[in-house]
Design a protein around this motif. Structure first.
Motif, PDB file in Angstrom:
ATOM      1  N   MET A   1       0.899  -1.315  -0.133  1.00 54.24           N
ATOM      2  CA  MET A   1      -0.099   0.060  -0.089  1.00 54.24           C
ATOM      3  C   MET A   1       0.972   1.279  -0.027  1.00 54.24           C
ATOM      4  O   MET A   1       1.807   1.202   0.601  1.00 54.24           O
ATOM      5  CB  MET A   1      -0.905   0.101   1.229  1.00 54.24           C
ATOM      6  N   GLU A   2       0.614   2.215  -0.986  1.00 46.76           N
ATOM      7  CA  GLU A   2       1.507   3.489  -1.131  1.00 46.76           C
ATOM      8  C   GLU A   2       1.170   4.441   0.140  1.00 46.76           C
ATOM      9  O   GLU A   2       0.047   4.613   0.654  1.00 46.76           O
ATOM     10  CB  GLU A   2       0.872   4.103  -2.166  1.00 46.76           C
ATOM     11  N   ASN A   3       2.055   4.935   0.649  1.00 46.16           N
ATOM     12  CA  ASN A   3       1.986   5.949   1.689  1.00 46.16           C
ATOM     13  C   ASN A   3       1.131   7.389   1.055  1.00 46.16           C
ATOM     14  O   ASN A   3       1.534   7.543  -0.103  1.00 46.16           O
ATOM     15  CB  ASN A   3       3.277   6.431   2.258  1.00 46.16           C
ATOM     16  N   LYS A   4       0.534   7.944   1.965  1.00 48.04           N
ATOM     17  CA  LYS A   4       0.018   9.293   1.685  1.00 48.04           C
ATOM     18  C   LYS A   4       0.432  10.255   2.602  1.00 48.04           C
ATOM     19  O   LYS A   4       1.004  10.173   3.413  1.00 48.04           O
ATOM     20  CB  LYS A   4      -1.466   9.077   1.971  1.00 48.04           C
ATOM     21  N   ASN A   5       0.380  11.587   2.135  1.00 48.37           N
ATOM     22  CA  ASN A   5       1.001  12.808   2.765  1.00 48.37           C
ATOM     23  C   ASN A   5      -0.233  13.326   3.558  1.00 48.37           C
ATOM     24  O   ASN A   5      -1.506  13.441   3.028  1.00 48.37           O
ATOM     25  CB  ASN A   5       1.574  13.717   1.681  1.00 48.37           C
ATOM     26  N   PHE A   6       0.174  13.787   4.677  1.00 46.72           N
ATOM     27  CA  PHE A   6      -1.079  14.417   5.490  1.00 46.72           C
ATOM     28  C   PHE A   6      -0.355  15.668   6.287  1.00 46.72           C
ATOM     29  O   PHE A   6       0.812  15.759   6.495  1.00 46.72           O
ATOM     30  CB  PHE A   6      -1.482  13.437   6.774  1.00 46.72           C
ATOM     31  N   GLU A   7      -1.285  16.459   6.406  1.00 50.69           N
ATOM     32  CA  GLU A   7      -1.010  17.718   7.240  1.00 50.69           C
ATOM     33  C   GLU A   7      -1.737  17.202   8.508  1.00 50.69           C
ATOM     34  O   GLU A   7      -2.822  17.023   8.721  1.00 50.69           O
ATOM     35  CB  GLU A   7      -1.706  18.931   6.783  1.00 50.69           C
ATOM     36  N   VAL A   8      -0.481  17.460   9.670  1.00 51.90           N
ATOM     37  CA  VAL A   8      -1.017  16.809  10.920  1.00 51.90           C
ATOM     38  C   VAL A   8      -0.783  18.044  11.988  1.00 51.90           C
ATOM     39  O   VAL A   8       0.065  18.899  11.922  1.00 51.90           O
ATOM     40  CB  VAL A   8       0.069  15.713  11.446  1.00 51.90           C
ATOM     41  N   LYS A   9      -1.903  18.259  12.653  1.00 49.38           N
ATOM     42  CA  LYS A   9      -1.647  19.300  13.789  1.00 49.38           C
ATOM     43  C   LYS A   9      -1.919  18.715  15.328  1.00 49.38           C
ATOM     44  O   LYS A   9      -3.039  17.694  15.244  1.00 49.38           O
ATOM     45  CB  LYS A   9      -2.799  20.358  13.572  1.00 49.38           C
ATOM     46  N   ILE A  10      -0.948  18.786  16.089  1.00 47.44           N
ATOM     47  CA  ILE A  10      -0.917  18.395  17.258  1.00 47.44           C
ATOM     48  C   ILE A  10      -1.156  19.407  18.568  1.00 47.44           C
ATOM     49  O   ILE A  10      -0.394  20.317  18.356  1.00 47.44           O
ATOM     50  CB  ILE A  10       0.608  17.690  17.666  1.00 47.44           C
ATOM     51  N   TYR A  11      -2.241  19.154  19.134  1.00 49.08           N
ATOM     52  CA  TYR A  11      -2.586  20.124  20.096  1.00 49.08           C
ATOM     53  C   TYR A  11      -2.134  19.962  21.366  1.00 49.08           C
ATOM     54  O   TYR A  11      -2.192  18.638  21.919  1.00 49.08           O
ATOM     55  CB  TYR A  11      -4.070  20.341  19.856  1.00 49.08           C
ATOM     56  N   TYR A  12      -1.764  20.901  22.268  1.00 48.05           N
ATOM     57  CA  TYR A  12      -1.349  20.674  23.597  1.00 48.05           C
ATOM     58  C   TYR A  12      -2.334  21.573  24.527  1.00 48.05           C
ATOM     59  O   TYR A  12      -2.804  22.687  24.165  1.00 48.05           O
ATOM     60  CB  TYR A  12      -0.007  20.991  23.864  1.00 48.05           C
ATOM     61  N   THR A  13      -2.237  21.108  25.655  1.00 48.16           N
ATOM     62  CA  THR A  13      -2.814  22.225  26.772  1.00 48.16           C
ATOM     63  C   THR A  13      -1.835  22.498  27.836  1.00 48.16           C
ATOM     64  O   THR A  13      -0.737  21.631  27.924  1.00 48.16           O
ATOM     65  CB  THR A  13      -4.040  21.463  27.383  1.00 48.16           C
ATOM     66  N   GLY A  14      -1.846  23.669  28.172  1.00 51.77           N
ATOM     67  CA  GLY A  14      -0.775  23.964  29.104  1.00 51.77           C
ATOM     68  C   GLY A  14      -1.666  25.109  30.241  1.00 51.77           C
ATOM     69  O   GLY A  14      -2.737  25.725  29.793  1.00 51.77           O
ATOM     70  N   PHE A  15      -0.715  25.651  31.085  1.00 50.89           N
ATOM     71  CA  PHE A  15      -1.563  26.545  31.860  1.00 50.89           C
ATOM     72  C   PHE A  15      -0.324  27.511  32.613  1.00 50.89           C
ATOM     73  O   PHE A  15       1.014  27.256  32.303  1.00 50.89           O
ATOM     74  CB  PHE A  15      -2.228  26.204  33.073  1.00 50.89           C
ATOM     75  N   CYS A  16      -0.537  28.830  32.987  1.00 55.15           N
ATOM     76  CA  CYS A  16       0.489  29.712  33.619  1.00 55.15           C
ATOM     77  C   CYS A  16      -0.532  29.901  35.103  1.00 55.15           C
ATOM     78  O   CYS A  16      -1.766  29.911  35.117  1.00 55.15           O
ATOM     79  CB  CYS A  16       0.583  30.868  32.848  1.00 55.15           C
ATOM     80  N   THR A  17       0.184  30.163  36.075  1.00 55.47           N
ATOM     81  CA  THR A  17      -0.492  30.242  37.226  1.00 55.47           C
ATOM     82  C   THR A  17       0.071  31.675  37.637  1.00 55.47           C
ATOM     83  O   THR A  17       0.812  32.160  37.506  1.00 55.47           O
ATOM     84  CB  THR A  17       0.495  29.367  38.360  1.00 55.47           C
TER      85      THR A  17
END
Length: 65
Positions: A1-17
């Motif tokens: 099976m041929e590989n495909k190209n993807f646009e990937v977005k990885i989301y993170y959460t964070g905080f400041c005190t």
């Protein structure tokens, strides 16, 4: 099976005190939202938010990474 190209977005959460003087919690939140982000703190507590990650297939050959 041929590989495909993807646009990937990885989301993170964070905080400041912040230590805020206010009449109530709502006012404290509003005041804290107007303060600058402490970049050192937010980078130290990032966590992966897997439910928000996305991948979309790139069909246009010119868009290959």
């Amino acid at each position: 099976m041929e590989n495909k190209n993807f646009e990937v977005k990885i989301y993170y959460t964070g905080f400041c005190t912040y230590i805020i003087e206010a009449q109530d919690a709502s006012e404290a939140i509003l005041k804290a939202r107007n303060l600058p982000v402490n970049h050192n703190e937010i980078l130290s507590n990032l966590e992966n938010w897997e439910d928000a990650d996305t991948a979309a297939e790139i069909k246009d050959e010119e868009s290959k990474i």
